[in-house]
Design a protein around this motif. Structure first.
Motif, PDB file in Angstrom:
ATOM      1  N   ALA A  69       0.247  -0.798   0.395  1.00 26.73           N
ATOM      2  CA  ALA A  69       0.212  -0.187   0.157  1.00 26.73           C
ATOM      3  C   ALA A  69       0.610   1.492   0.459  1.00 26.73           C
ATOM      4  O   ALA A  69       0.718   1.879  -0.397  1.00 26.73           O
ATOM      5  N   ARG A  70       1.892   1.012   0.461  1.00 24.56           N
ATOM      6  CA  ARG A  70       3.098   1.989   0.848  1.00 24.56           C
ATOM      7  C   ARG A  70       3.461   2.605  -0.707  1.00 24.56           C
ATOM      8  O   ARG A  70       3.678   4.009  -0.897  1.00 24.56           O
ATOM      9  N   ALA A  75       4.406   5.581  -5.560  1.00 24.55           N
ATOM     10  CA  ALA A  75       3.849   6.434  -6.492  1.00 24.55           C
ATOM     11  C   ALA A  75       2.703   6.656  -7.190  1.00 24.55           C
ATOM     12  O   ALA A  75       2.853   7.374  -8.611  1.00 24.55           O
ATOM     13  N   SER A  76       2.051   7.138  -7.092  1.00 26.02           N
ATOM     14  CA  SER A  76       0.581   7.768  -6.965  1.00 26.02           C
ATOM     15  C   SER A  76       0.461   9.276  -6.405  1.00 26.02           C
ATOM     16  O   SER A  76       0.148   9.998  -6.890  1.00 26.02           O
ATOM     17  N   GLY A  77       1.743   9.197  -5.373  1.00 33.05           N
ATOM     18  CA  GLY A  77       2.302  10.832  -5.037  1.00 33.05           C
ATOM     19  C   GLY A  77       2.341  10.862  -3.634  1.00 33.05           C
ATOM     20  O   GLY A  77       1.557  12.217  -3.584  1.00 33.05           O
ATOM     21  N   ILE A  78       0.896  10.019  -2.506  1.00 28.62           N
ATOM     22  CA  ILE A  78       0.072  10.351  -2.231  1.00 28.62           C
ATOM     23  C   ILE A  78       1.741   9.871  -0.704  1.00 28.62           C
ATOM     24  O   ILE A  78       1.804   8.920  -1.080  1.00 28.62           O
ATOM     25  N   THR A  79       1.631  10.967   0.025  1.00 33.13           N
ATOM     26  CA  THR A  79       2.848  10.894   1.336  1.00 33.13           C
ATOM     27  C   THR A  79       2.305   9.837   2.139  1.00 33.13           C
ATOM     28  O   THR A  79       0.799   9.798   2.854  1.00 33.13           O
ATOM     29  N   ASN A  80       2.971   9.037   2.941  1.00 33.27           N
ATOM     30  CA  ASN A  80       2.350   8.237   4.010  1.00 33.27           C
ATOM     31  C   ASN A  80       2.374   8.926   5.668  1.00 33.27           C
ATOM     32  O   ASN A  80       1.273   8.461   6.877  1.00 33.27           O
ATOM     33  N   GLN A  86      -2.548   7.587   6.478  1.00 34.07           N
ATOM     34  CA  GLN A  86      -2.327   6.307   7.838  1.00 34.07           C
ATOM     35  C   GLN A  86      -3.968   5.446   7.350  1.00 34.07           C
ATOM     36  O   GLN A  86      -3.432   4.637   8.360  1.00 34.07           O
ATOM     37  N   ALA A  87      -5.315   6.456   6.944  1.00 39.47           N
ATOM     38  CA  ALA A  87      -6.119   5.534   7.068  1.00 39.47           C
ATOM     39  C   ALA A  87      -6.283   4.110   6.745  1.00 39.47           C
ATOM     40  O   ALA A  87      -7.044   2.892   7.184  1.00 39.47           O
ATOM     41  N   LEU A  88      -5.938   4.118   5.586  1.00 42.74           N
ATOM     42  CA  LEU A  88      -5.721   2.812   5.000  1.00 42.74           C
ATOM     43  C   LEU A  88      -4.657   1.973   5.599  1.00 42.74           C
ATOM     44  O   LEU A  88      -5.324   0.888   5.682  1.00 42.74           O
ATOM     45  N   LEU A  89      -3.694   2.112   6.715  1.00 47.45           N
ATOM     46  CA  LEU A  89      -2.497   2.022   7.239  1.00 47.45           C
ATOM     47  C   LEU A  89      -3.306   1.231   7.947  1.00 47.45           C
ATOM     48  O   LEU A  89      -3.233   0.018   8.639  1.00 47.45           O
ATOM     49  N   ARG A  90      -4.291   2.322   8.609  1.00 46.76           N
ATOM     50  CA  ARG A  90      -4.815   1.560  10.540  1.00 46.76           C
ATOM     51  C   ARG A  90      -5.803   0.920   9.992  1.00 46.76           C
ATOM     52  O   ARG A  90      -6.088  -0.627  10.622  1.00 46.76           O
ATOM     53  N   GLY A  91      -6.876   0.373   8.995  1.00 48.34           N
ATOM     54  CA  GLY A  91      -7.590  -0.640   8.225  1.00 48.34           C
ATOM     55  C   GLY A  91      -6.889  -2.172   8.030  1.00 48.34           C
ATOM     56  O   GLY A  91      -7.445  -2.421   8.775  1.00 48.34           O
TER      57      GLY A  91
END
Length: 161
Positions: A69-70, A75-80, A86-91
């Motif tokens: 996911a990171r 690759a999409s330009g979204i930072t961690n 953070q919501a995705l990683l928390r999920g």
């Protein structure tokens, strides 16, 4: 009186024979209960090992999912540091924790089932021993009462005195 002695000897021999049979039966039931406990202990150990393996695999899968996911987010330009990442990683972590809780619950239920089987075997052995002892005591009482009745017929009690 002469016939009472052989009858008492026969009653004692019969009681000893019944006691020996009850003891053998009780010993077999105890051995079966001990075996059931050993099986339950082995099953619980195997279930624990399996649960630990499943938990470890699930943790590794969650790490891999988070890393993927990171990479996709990077690759999409979204930072961690962003809220949606953070919501995705928390999920992912929450899913992992839910899965691990379910693994642990299933393992505990399986171990309890194994222990219940062993406990039931021990209970059955104890009930069998109690029943054997009760039957032995009942038989002795009946034989004793019969012998006493025969003795009284041969030697009536004089109640006129």
């Amino acid at each position: 009186m002469a016939t009472a002695a052989p009858a008492l000897i026969m009653m004692a021999v019969s009681a000893a024979s019944s006691a020996a049979a009850a003891s053998r039966s009780s010993s077999q039931a105890k051995a079966q209960a001990k075996y059931q406990q050993q099986v339950a202990d082995r099953n619980k150990a195997l279930q624990k090992i399996q649960a630990d393996r499943e938990e470890k695999a699930r943790r590794e899968q969650a790490k891999s999912d988070a890393a993927s996911a990171r990479v996709r987010m990077g690759a999409s330009g979204i930072t961690n540091a962003g809220g949606s990442s953070q919501a995705l990683l928390r999920g992912i972590r929450e899913d992992q924790n839910d899965d691990i809780s379910q693994i642990r619950f299933n393992s505990e239920v399986g171990m309890q089932g194994s222990q219940m089987s062993a406990d039931q075997a021990l209970h059955s052995a104890n009930v069998q021993k109690s029943n054997s002892n009760f039957q032995l005591a009942t038989g002795l009482i009946k034989e004793g009462a019969s012998e006493y009745s025969g003795y009284l017929k041969e030697n009536p009690i004089d109640t006129s005195k």
